[in-house]
Every structure is written in C-alpha cells, then in structure tokens.
Write a protein that holds these residues in place. Structure first.
Motif, PDB file in Angstrom:
ATOM      1  N   MET A 448       0.832  -1.205   0.000  1.00 21.59           N
ATOM      2  CA  MET A 448       0.000   0.000   0.000  1.00 21.59           C
ATOM      3  C   MET A 448       0.865   1.254   0.000  1.00 21.59           C
ATOM      4  O   MET A 448       0.585   2.223  -0.707  1.00 21.59           O
ATOM      5  CB  MET A 448      -0.945  -0.013   1.201  1.00 21.59           C
ATOM      6  N   ILE A 449       1.937   1.239   0.780  1.00 23.17           N
ATOM      7  CA  ILE A 449       2.839   2.393   0.830  1.00 23.17           C
ATOM      8  C   ILE A 449       3.471   2.625  -0.541  1.00 23.17           C
ATOM      9  O   ILE A 449       3.540   3.770  -1.026  1.00 23.17           O
ATOM     10  CB  ILE A 449       3.921   2.176   1.907  1.00 23.17           C
ATOM     11  N   VAL A 450       3.911   1.555  -1.191  1.00 21.76           N
ATOM     12  CA  VAL A 450       4.556   1.688  -2.499  1.00 21.76           C
ATOM     13  C   VAL A 450       3.586   2.219  -3.540  1.00 21.76           C
ATOM     14  O   VAL A 450       3.902   3.146  -4.300  1.00 21.76           O
ATOM     15  CB  VAL A 450       5.128   0.326  -2.944  1.00 21.76           C
ATOM     16  N   ILE A 451       2.366   1.648  -3.604  1.00 24.21           N
ATOM     17  CA  ILE A 451       1.411   2.054  -4.639  1.00 24.21           C
ATOM     18  C   ILE A 451       0.964   3.500  -4.431  1.00 24.21           C
ATOM     19  O   ILE A 451       0.847   4.272  -5.396  1.00 24.21           O
ATOM     20  CB  ILE A 451       0.196   1.103  -4.649  1.00 24.21           C
ATOM     21  N   VAL A 452       0.716   3.898  -3.190  1.00 28.87           N
ATOM     22  CA  VAL A 452       0.331   5.290  -2.933  1.00 28.87           C
ATOM     23  C   VAL A 452       1.476   6.236  -3.268  1.00 28.87           C
ATOM     24  O   VAL A 452       1.256   7.361  -3.732  1.00 28.87           O
ATOM     25  CB  VAL A 452      -0.109   5.467  -1.467  1.00 28.87           C
ATOM     26  N   ALA A 453       2.702   5.767  -3.081  1.00 26.96           N
ATOM     27  CA  ALA A 453       3.861   6.625  -3.364  1.00 26.96           C
ATOM     28  C   ALA A 453       4.033   6.884  -4.857  1.00 26.96           C
ATOM     29  O   ALA A 453       4.573   7.933  -5.245  1.00 26.96           O
ATOM     30  CB  ALA A 453       5.130   5.985  -2.802  1.00 26.96           C
ATOM     31  N   ILE A 454       3.570   5.970  -5.720  1.00 23.95           N
ATOM     32  CA  ILE A 454       3.777   6.119  -7.171  1.00 23.95           C
ATOM     33  C   ILE A 454       3.158   7.413  -7.698  1.00 23.95           C
ATOM     34  O   ILE A 454       3.858   8.224  -8.325  1.00 23.95           O
ATOM     35  CB  ILE A 454       3.238   4.888  -7.923  1.00 23.95           C
ATOM     36  N   PRO A 455       1.858   7.673  -7.493  1.00 26.88           N
ATOM     37  CA  PRO A 455       1.305   8.932  -8.023  1.00 26.88           C
ATOM     38  C   PRO A 455       1.895  10.162  -7.355  1.00 26.88           C
ATOM     39  O   PRO A 455       2.033  11.209  -7.998  1.00 26.88           O
ATOM     40  CB  PRO A 455      -0.201   8.809  -7.744  1.00 26.88           C
ATOM     41  N   HIS A 459       3.708  13.030  -9.549  1.00 25.82           N
ATOM     42  CA  HIS A 459       3.312  14.439  -9.448  1.00 25.82           C
ATOM     43  C   HIS A 459       4.491  15.310  -9.029  1.00 25.82           C
ATOM     44  O   HIS A 459       4.656  16.434  -9.513  1.00 25.82           O
ATOM     45  CB  HIS A 459       2.163  14.589  -8.460  1.00 25.82           C
ATOM     46  N   ARG A 460       5.314  14.771  -8.142  1.00 28.59           N
ATOM     47  CA  ARG A 460       6.452  15.552  -7.636  1.00 28.59           C
ATOM     48  C   ARG A 460       7.461  15.836  -8.742  1.00 28.59           C
ATOM     49  O   ARG A 460       8.046  16.933  -8.799  1.00 28.59           O
ATOM     50  CB  ARG A 460       7.126  14.775  -6.497  1.00 28.59           C
TER      51      ARG A 460
END
Length: 483
Positions: A448-455, A459-460
């Motif tokens: 979950m941490i990895v997938i949320v970090a992707i977008p 964006h960053r």
C-alpha cells in the motif's frame, strides 16, 4: 439518463456474488442491513452531494482536486484505476471459465484457452470503447438488460414459484437472535461481513461521465437511487431465492456460480436453462469490463491534460476518447493475463495482488469521505447546489463516520482475518494461506505504501513542458480554486 443508469448498473450490479451471499443463510439479512446502512447509503448520499456540487467530467479526480489540490486528485483516481486494472484479470478469468463450462470443454484447467478468451474479450471491448461513449453506452445497456436484469428476474421468479408451490424452505426462518444475528467475535463471520461490502465497491465509477448527463445536479442523485434499488433487488432477493431452494451445505463456494445455479434449477427440472443463464451472466460481465475500461481513464486523462502526465497520454481520437491511455491500459491488462496464465505458481502472488489493490481502493474511499467534508465547508461559503445530505453538518458527519467505519472493517478484516478463516475457500487457489503465512499483513502494508507513493512521486517530478505543450486550462477547477 437511462444510458447513465445502465452504465452505473454495469459497474455495480451482477449476479456473480449471489451464491457467496446466500451461504450466510438467514443471517444474510443482518449482513445486508449493515453493508447497506454502513456503506452503500453513505456512498450514495455523499456521491449525490459531490456530484450535485461539481458535475464535471472526471468524477472522483475533480472532487478530490477541488478539496485538496491536483496532487491528491491525481492520487485518488490513480488508486481507483490500478485496482480496476488488476481486478479486471479476475473478471476476465471468470468470463473465460464460464464460457468453457457452457460448451462442456473437458479441460477446464486449460490456461491457454482462458488466456485467449480473456484477451479476445478485453481487446474487443477496448475497440468498442475507442468508438466513443455512445457505443460504450449501448454495450452497457444491452449487457445490463440481458446479463443482469433477465437472469436476476429469472432467479427471483423461480424462487417465488418454489415457495408458492409449498416446497420446503431450506432455511430456518424461526425468529431467534441466533438465526439472524451472527457472532461477530468469530473471524469467519467478520470475513463474511466484509464480503457483503465488496459488491458495492465501484459505485462512484460512473461519475467520470457525469458531465455527459443532462442536468447532472438533479439527475445524478436520481440515477444513483434507481441503481441502488436495482442492486438490492438483485443481491437480496436473488441470494434469498438461492438460499431458500438450495440447502446451505450444498452451496459450495469452491464449486462456483454455475454449479450453484445448476443445483438451483435442477430442483425445478429446468437444467436446460443453466447454459442459457451462463451465457447471459457472461454478457453481464462483459458489460462490466467494457464500462470499467473507460471510467477511471477519463479522470486520469483530465489530470494528464493538466500536465501531470507526459504528452503521449494527452492525445485523444476523433471520438474524444484518450486512445493512447486506453491502448496502454489494454496492454497492461494483457500482460497481467499472460503472467497469470503462463507462469507456474503465480496464482498465490496474483491473489495477493488482488487483495493489495482492494486495500488500496479503500484508501481512495477514505480520501473521498474526507473530500465530502472539505467541500461542504467550501460550498457553504462560495456555492449552492441542488442536493445536500439531510441533517446538515450532523448528517454529513454521521454518513462519513459510517463510511470510515466500513472502510476500516473491510481493511482490518482483509488484513488480519480473511485468509485465516474458512472463507478462504472463495479464492480459486487454496494454497494461498500456506504461501502467505505471517507475511501477508506485512506485504499488504508495504505494498500500500509503495502504490500510494507512485502517483505522489509522479506528481512531484512532473515536467513543466507537459502542461505548457498540452495547452490545457481546466475550466472547472472546483470550489477550492474558484474561491
């Protein structure tokens, strides 16, 4: 509005889950009540308020962007998209397996055939969607009528005929607390409760097309209400019909949907109807696949045109469909199908991915409920709309609290209990529990941490020229920016 209702129904309503829900027996009424009041009702009211305030193309992305900015809008729609991309493999496998069942193919385990059918169905639906929303809407309408409404009515009518003929009811309908209220201290019952929430996931998907709906501020809430009653009719009455006719011990979750229907219709000496019903159910599932192909992409396409994604994703065809995005998605789904079909021992990993993306989807719902609270505050200062959740701020907070609670229940149960109970039999790969062990919760949290970090990372590190070359200015940035 009729087409919009059909599109929403194609996303939300199907008969695949009826045997699973019927296995709960008379306790299904308790589970239905909790899932409807705790999740479906809050979602309908919250979506109605959000859609009435911001009836623009993109749905979830537009709402979250209006409350928390572009970064979180992009994150929310990405989480919805990645979940549906992975889950599509499961739906396609169901379609292929059911087709093989209908034609009595002797090697139901033939992964090559399942792969070929899956790819043909998905790419066929993709080509239809590339022809525009009108073509997609027609497919959804036909599939809902033939693949959901007619099978559901057939099952309910058959169940009523069974009862009216004086046949024995395969349920103990005695009015006792034990019969109707499950012991929720039992992890198995908690897992079943979570299963009753899952059929309602995706109700927000059709909001991506809300801008195409005439008078959306008024008609979007009305469309949702109609779909909710249709969904309850299919799930509650259909599941009760199966439970009343088929003994609970014979409702095998492993055997699957068609075997349950075979037992059901053999009771009436109507076994010939099962293959016909199976084809109809396949048609309904194809409608679900077709509708999900374009729904999340419309939100992603809008954020791409705002400069969040490279120029390649910002191109559309003459029908206004983001063709490159659709082709990219089809390629990704095809890759997952090939991996699932051809690599030995991948079943456990795939079902862990399904569980992971389902939990990721819960994060998107959590963001949506927070968005409702934030936009209510902004709307009270800057805008008016045709729909507010009854009860003012108190009503809003109650509905959001129910929503948060439901998300936590499904998340916690799925993370710590679901694969430790007999309910694991719903998974096609029984060796999942042996493979996962104690690492399952760790995998979910880390994933979950990895997938949320992707977008967030996309964006960053987005490039300025993506927006400059795209030349896109969002005409409806939402209440936050408008203020």
């Amino acid at each position: 509005m009729f087409t919009f209702i059909m599109i929403t129904s194609a996303i939300l309503v199907n008969v695949r889950s009826q045997p699973t829900l019927a296995e709960a027996g008379t306790q299904m009424f308790f589970y239905f009540a909790v899932a409807t009041i705790g999740f479906l009702l809050p979602c309908v009211l919250i979506l109605s308020e959000l859609g009435s305030a911001c009836p623009y193309e993109g749905g979830l992305y537009v709402w979250v962007k209006g409350a928390f900015g572009e970064k979180w809008g992009f994150t929310a729609i990405f989480l919805q998209w990645i979940q549906m991309t992975i889950l599509m493999v499961m739906v396609l496998s169901f379609i292929a397996g059911t087709i093989l069942y209908v034609f009595d193919y002797g090697e139901l385990e033939s992964k090559i055939l399942i792969l070929v059918i899956s790819l043909v169905v998905y790419w066929g639906a993709t080509l239809v969607n590339l022809r525009g929303l009108k073509a997609s809407g027609r497919i959804s309408t036909v599939c809902v009528i033939l693949g959901v409404a007619i099978p559901a009515i057939t099952i309910v009518v058959a169940g009523c005929a069974y009862l009216l003929a004086g046949n024995p009811v395969q349920l103990d309908l005695t009015l006792t607390a034990q019969n109707y209220i499950p012991d929720l201290s039992n992890p198995a019952n908690l897992a079943i409760l979570a299963a009753f929430f899952l059929p309602y996931f995706g109700i927000e998907g059709s909001a991506a097309h809300i801008e195409n709906l005439k008078n959306p501020s008024r008609n979007y809430p009305l469309a949702l209400i109609f779909v909710v009653f249709f969904c309850l009719f299919v799930n509650l009455l259909g599941s009760f019909s199966i439970a009343a006719v088929v003994p609970q011990s014979d409702i095998s979750l492993i055997a699957g949907l068609m075997q349950a229907f075979e037992i059901f219709f053999n009771t009436f000496s109507l076994s010939w109807i099962v293959p016909i019903l199976a084809i109809m159910v396949v048609i309904g599932s194809i409608g679900e696949v077709s509708t999900w192909i374009i729904a999340p992409i419309r939100g992603l396409f809008r954020t791409a045109k705002a400069g969040t994604l490279p120029l390649w994703f910002q191109q559309s065809n003459e029908h206004g469909i983001p063709r490159n995005f659709v082709i990219f998605q089809a390629t990704l789904v095809s890759m997952f199908c090939i991996i699932f079909a051809l690599i030995p021992g991948v079943n456990s990993a795939f079902w862990m991915m399904v569980a992971l993306t389902t939990h990721v989807y819960l994060i998107a719902y959590f963001i949506m409920f927070l968005t409702a609270i934030k936009l209510r505050y902004l709307r009270s200062k800057h805008t008016e709309s045709e729909f507010y959740i009854p009860g003012g701020e108190r009503g809003l907070y109650i509905m959001c609290t129910f929503g948060f609670g439901s998300v936590l229940i499904v998340g916690i149960v799925g993370m710590f209990f679901l694969l430790l109970t007999e309910f694991v039999s719903t998974l096609p790969s029984p060796d999942v529990t042996n493979t996962i062990g104690i690492w399952y919760p760790v995998f979910l949290i880390a994933g979950m941490i990895v997938i949320v970090a992707i977008p967030l990372l996309v964006h960053r590190f987005k490039k300025p020229e993506w927006f400059a070359a795209g030349g896109f200015v969002d005409p409806e940035d939402g209440p936050a920016e408008a203020s």
